[in-house]
Scaffold this motif. Structure first.
Motif, short mmCIF file in Angstrom:
data_model
loop_
_atom_site.label_atom_id
_atom_site.label_comp_id
_atom_site.label_asym_id
_atom_site.label_seq_id
_atom_site.Cartn_x
_atom_site.Cartn_y
_atom_site.Cartn_z
N LEU A 45 0.80 -1.22 0.00
CA LEU A 45 0.00 0.00 0.00
C LEU A 45 0.84 1.27 0.00
CD1 LEU A 45 -2.67 -1.12 2.63
CD2 LEU A 45 -3.08 -0.72 0.20
N GLN A 46 2.08 1.15 0.38
CA GLN A 46 2.96 2.32 0.53
C GLN A 46 3.32 2.88 -0.85
OE1 GLN A 46 4.61 3.21 3.83
NE2 GLN A 46 4.83 5.13 2.73
N GLY A 47 3.07 4.17 -1.06
CA GLY A 47 3.42 4.83 -2.31
C GLY A 47 4.25 6.07 -2.04
N PRO A 48 4.74 6.71 -3.12
CA PRO A 48 5.54 7.93 -2.95
C PRO A 48 4.76 9.00 -2.18
CG PRO A 48 5.66 7.14 -5.21
CD PRO A 48 4.60 6.33 -4.53
N GLY A 49 5.42 9.64 -1.25
CA GLY A 49 4.80 10.72 -0.49
C GLY A 49 3.89 10.26 0.63
N HIS A 64 -7.56 -16.34 3.13
CA HIS A 64 -8.61 -16.54 2.13
C HIS A 64 -9.17 -15.23 1.59
CE1 HIS A 64 -8.85 -20.87 2.77
NE2 HIS A 64 -8.75 -20.62 4.06
N GLN A 65 -9.44 -14.25 2.44
CA GLN A 65 -10.19 -13.08 2.00
C GLN A 65 -9.34 -11.86 1.69
OE1 GLN A 65 -13.60 -13.34 5.15
NE2 GLN A 65 -14.44 -12.33 3.32
N TYR A 66 -8.03 -11.93 1.89
CA TYR A 66 -7.19 -10.77 1.58
C TYR A 66 -5.76 -11.24 1.41
CZ TYR A 66 -5.99 -11.16 6.53
OH TYR A 66 -5.57 -11.64 7.75
N GLY A 67 -4.96 -10.40 0.81
CA GLY A 67 -3.55 -10.70 0.58
C GLY A 67 -2.98 -9.71 -0.41
N THR A 68 -1.84 -10.04 -1.00
CA THR A 68 -1.24 -9.20 -2.03
C THR A 68 -1.33 -9.93 -3.37
OG1 THR A 68 0.98 -10.11 -1.64
CG2 THR A 68 0.35 -8.15 -0.38
N PRO A 85 -0.87 -3.41 -11.88
CA PRO A 85 0.21 -4.40 -11.84
C PRO A 85 0.30 -5.19 -10.54
CG PRO A 85 1.10 -2.17 -11.70
CD PRO A 85 -0.35 -2.04 -12.04
N ASP A 86 0.10 -4.52 -9.41
CA ASP A 86 0.27 -5.18 -8.12
C ASP A 86 -0.43 -4.37 -7.04
OD1 ASP A 86 2.24 -3.11 -7.12
OD2 ASP A 86 3.40 -3.92 -8.78
N GLY A 87 -0.55 -4.94 -5.86
CA GLY A 87 -1.20 -4.25 -4.75
C GLY A 87 -1.78 -5.26 -3.79
N ILE A 88 -2.97 -4.96 -3.23
CA ILE A 88 -3.64 -5.90 -2.34
C ILE A 88 -4.98 -6.31 -2.95
CG2 ILE A 88 -2.56 -4.80 -0.33
CD1 ILE A 88 -5.39 -3.79 0.41
N PHE A 89 -5.44 -7.51 -2.59
CA PHE A 89 -6.76 -7.95 -3.02
C PHE A 89 -7.63 -8.19 -1.79
CE2 PHE A 89 -4.71 -12.06 -2.31
CZ PHE A 89 -5.70 -12.80 -1.70
N ASN A 267 -24.06 -14.87 -0.95
CA ASN A 267 -23.86 -15.55 -2.22
C ASN A 267 -23.36 -14.59 -3.30
OD1 ASN A 267 -24.82 -17.91 -1.05
ND2 ASN A 267 -26.95 -17.43 -1.61
N TYR A 268 -22.81 -15.15 -4.37
CA TYR A 268 -22.31 -14.38 -5.51
C TYR A 268 -21.22 -13.40 -5.05
CZ TYR A 268 -26.25 -16.02 -8.40
OH TYR A 268 -27.16 -16.77 -9.10
N ASP A 269 -19.99 -13.88 -5.04
CA ASP A 269 -18.89 -13.16 -4.40
C ASP A 269 -18.47 -11.91 -5.19
OD1 ASP A 269 -18.81 -15.11 -2.46
OD2 ASP A 269 -17.34 -16.31 -3.57
N SER A 270 -17.84 -11.00 -4.46
CA SER A 270 -17.26 -9.79 -5.05
C SER A 270 -15.81 -9.67 -4.62
CB SER A 270 -18.05 -8.55 -4.63
OG SER A 270 -19.35 -8.55 -5.18
N GLY A 271 -15.07 -8.83 -5.30
CA GLY A 271 -13.67 -8.64 -4.97
C GLY A 271 -13.17 -7.27 -5.40
N THR A 272 -12.07 -6.85 -4.79
CA THR A 272 -11.45 -5.58 -5.12
C THR A 272 -9.94 -5.77 -5.21
OG1 THR A 272 -13.17 -4.30 -4.01
CG2 THR A 272 -11.08 -3.19 -4.41
N PHE A 273 -9.34 -5.19 -6.24
CA PHE A 273 -7.89 -5.10 -6.35
C PHE A 273 -7.53 -3.63 -6.16
CE2 PHE A 273 -9.24 -8.79 -8.71
CZ PHE A 273 -8.31 -9.75 -8.35
N PHE A 274 -6.63 -3.37 -5.23
CA PHE A 274 -6.42 -1.99 -4.78
C PHE A 274 -4.93 -1.68 -4.72
CE2 PHE A 274 -5.75 1.19 -1.50
CZ PHE A 274 -6.71 2.14 -1.79
N LYS A 275 -4.58 -0.49 -5.16
CA LYS A 275 -3.20 -0.02 -5.07
C LYS A 275 -3.22 1.43 -4.63
CE LYS A 275 1.08 0.50 -7.76
NZ LYS A 275 1.91 -0.43 -6.97
#
Length: 672
Positions: A45-49, A64-68, A85-89, A267-275
């Protein structure tokens, strides 16, 4: 809050996959790291500034529910990719709720936790309390604006658009200057990131009259509905959404909460990819990215220069740092780069230093292309320490014409070329017992990165890739060699040349890819002499010109029965033929005594070395040196393991030196 309509499990049979059976963590290019530690999450999660601290998991099942994740730009086949390209899910189900292929239209995982109400999250989706995952942390920005990018997706698509099953994601920030605020919106709107706000623009077949927005389809990727698309299981997901949060105070501490949950039921799962991207100063600049290629139609398997230029078109403002992400398609290999700033080959990020007002900076990549019909190389500005009002990172799929994005498409031409497979063995590093050459130059890191044959008239740009330099066993590179094609009626005339690597087992290989099928560009099909040369061994040439074409012709100089030019042109062992060692000064001869002898070249390098203050002939020089005939990384004139004895023995025992004369000259077989 209203009355919740019947659960989806009542409407249709739903296959359930218990997530404690889910063990897969990767599919093709996208990789999910389910065992990421808090420190690894914070680093992602760490970015410039930004300075992050106090990260914690408020809700979510570990493993199961989170990671990189990484590989979000890479495709495993048909269908869209995440675009980050990368981050956390984060997921309301399991890892297999996210990983492709999209095999079923209604994938669900089950978590054992009871419903959980997060007041901030239910403020944007009233029934979003099932299977939640919540990550919280503190941050200190160096500027007054935060920037982030996310992709939200779900199995709710497309059936439950405009229904109360409105899974959602929120990014809630609180701290000096304002109370809790959701920063995750569709750009230019007040629409939160939910099923009912970002979709394909059509109400689903299970719509129940719930208010919804159908005008944000430009931000949506339709991934099919169990159609088999390769990259993600989710039936739909957003293109990367980049959004700023302004009005912060630089140097102050803010609390951030990332929250995702199913709405209505689990039911019917959702997900987020975050940077998390960065913190910037809202004082604006205007950056422009352009690119140009030296040849838009280079020959297949040829080389081309691609230049990227960053221009600060602001008249008054400087920028201190800019980061640009370069995307290279499969089939393009970077040979070298030259320019301002630094390039990280692992992350593909070009970082520059300060760029003054109305100034620019450039970087040029010399690349080798393959044989595909076209290649598109693209780049996008990821970060500068000042806001750029018309630049939004990671949105080139949605807005490809912004001036923070540049691309160039190459269409390789079918220029003439011939193809060869060549083998040879060098006497100096050869070991009779194993039948292999040693690779001590590689082991000691002494092989030069760029080809070393300028003194033999070759000015090519061949470079050794780190991956090839790291190879071990039979395919490990022993040294560079020079491959030549010579004119069939006058073999003193060189028609084409290419520098390659010779492996321990004798295969001659391409230095970027280790491919042993060699393509010589800009050569018409026809008859040519083939030569193999080395910097301190006598070169060898075929006895007759060979018919060459774009179908590979094999020339195996290691076989005694291979016909070559000249008499005794190779040292014939019981099971192999070797190139003679000893041509230290590269004059196509081996001389042990007399004018122009090669021993003096070895001794001279030792006596003239700056470290040899006393002029000792027994000084052992380490390096990539022409006098190192056995290629052990040491240039030795006298004493154990010296290089002189090999040269003298070759002269004394040469088949035509019947009298064993020390001043006999072994003349090479290459016409000059």
């Amino acid at each position: 809050m209203g009355i919740l309509q019947p659960h989806k499990s009542v409407l249709k049979w739903l296959p359930i996959f218990f997530l404690f059976f889910c063990t897969a963590t990767a599919h093709a290019q996208l990789t999910l790291h389910k065992s990421a530690t808090l420190a690894e999450l914070q680093a992602a999660l760490q970015g410039p500034g930004l300075t992050l601290s106090n990260i914690k998991i408020t809700k979510g099942l570990t493993g199961h529910q989170y990671g990189t994740f990484n590989g979000g730009l890479d495709s495993a086949g048909k269908g869209p990719v995440i675009g980050i390209p990368d981050g956390i899910f984060m997921t309301t189900g399991s890892l297999t709720s996210l990983l492709g292929p999209n095999s079923v239209p209604d994938y669900s995982g089950v978590t054992p936790d009871p419903p959980y109400v997060d007041q901030d999250l239910v403020s944007i989706s009233p029934y979003a309390k099932f299977d939640p995952v919540i990550i919280e942390f503190d941050l200190i920005p160096t500027g007054d604006t935060l920037n982030f990018v996310l992709s939200f997706g779900s199995e709710e698509y497309p059936e439950y658009v405009c229904s109360q099953f409105n899974d959602g994601f929120g990014l809630f920030v609180s701290g000096p200057g304002f109370s809790t605020r959701n920063a995750a919106f569709i750009p230019g709107t007040s629409d939160a990131i939910t099923i009912n706000h970002v979709n394909n623009g059509t109400a689903g077949i299970r719509a129940d009259g719930t208010a919804c927005t159908l005008g944000n389809s430009a931000y949506f990727n339709d991934n099919g509905n169990g159609s088999g698309n390769a990259n993600l299981q989710l039936d739909g997901f957003t293109k990367p959404i980049t959004a700023p949060l302004a009005g912060l105070t630089a140097g102050e501490t803010y609390h951030v909460k990332l929250a995702l949950a199913d709405s209505g039921d689990g039911n019917y799962d959702s997900g987020t990819f975050f940077k998390w991207l960065n913190s910037t100063d809202s004082h604006p600049v205007d950056l422009e990215l352009t690119t140009v290629a030296s040849n838009m139609a280079p020959v297949k398997n040829g080389t081309v220069a691609i230049t990227y230029t960053l221009t600060n078109t602001s008249t008054t403002s400087d920028v201190e740092q800019v980061q640009t992400l370069l995307e290279w398609p499969a089939g393009i290999s970077i040979l070298n780069q030259d320019g301002e700033g630094s390039y990280n080959p692992a992350t593909h990020v070009w970082s520059t230093g300060p760029i003054g007002a109305l100034a620019s900076t450039s970087i040029t990549f010399n690349v080798q292309i393959g044989q595909e019909a076209s290649y598109t190389a693209s780049a996008e500005i990821l970060y500068s320490d000042h806001e750029d009002p018309d630049s939004t990172p990671f949105n080139k799929a949605t807005f490809p014409n912004e001036d923070d994005t540049a691309s160039v498409t190459l269409t390789p031409s079918e220029a003439p070329h011939v193809t060869l497979k060549v083998r040879g063995l060098l006497q100096g590093p050869y070991d009779n017992a194993s039948g292999l050459m040693q690779d001590k130059l590689r082991q000691q890191g002494l092989l030069p990165q760029t080809q070393p044959y300028a003194l033999l008239g070759h000015n090519g740009t061949e470079m050794l890739s780190p991956a090839v330099a790291a190879l071990e066993d039979n395919d490990a590179p022993t040294d560079w060699v020079l491959l030549e094609l010579r004119e069939q009626t006058n073999p003193a005339i060189r028609v084409a040349a290419s520098v390659a690597l010779i492996q321990r087992d004798g295969d001659v290989a391409e230095p970027q890819t280790n491919e042993t099928t060699l393509h010589i560009p800009n050569v018409e099909e026809g008859r040519y002499y083939v030569t193999l040369r080395h910097r301190n061994h006598l070169g060898i040439m075929t006895a007759t010109p060979l018919q060459l074409s774009n179908t590979a012709t094999t020339v195996d100089f290691t076989l005694p029965e291979t016909a070559v030019s000249g008499k005794h042109s190779r040292l014939l062992e019981s099971h192999a033929a070797l190139l003679w060692a000893g041509d230290v000064n590269s004059n196509n001869s081996v001389i042990a005594s007399g004018s122009g002898n090669d021993l003096n070249a070895i001794l001279g390098a030792i006596l003239s070395h700056p470290e040899n203050i006393l002029g000792n002939s027994n000084l052992r020089l380490k390096g990539y040196l022409d006098g190192d005939l056995n290629m052990d990384g040491m240039n030795i004139y006298s004493g154990p393991d010296n290089d002189v004895n090999l040269l003298r023995a070759n002269v004394l025992q040469y088949p035509d030196n019947g009298n064993g004369a020390a001043n006999y000259i072994i003349n090479g077989s290459l016409p000059e």
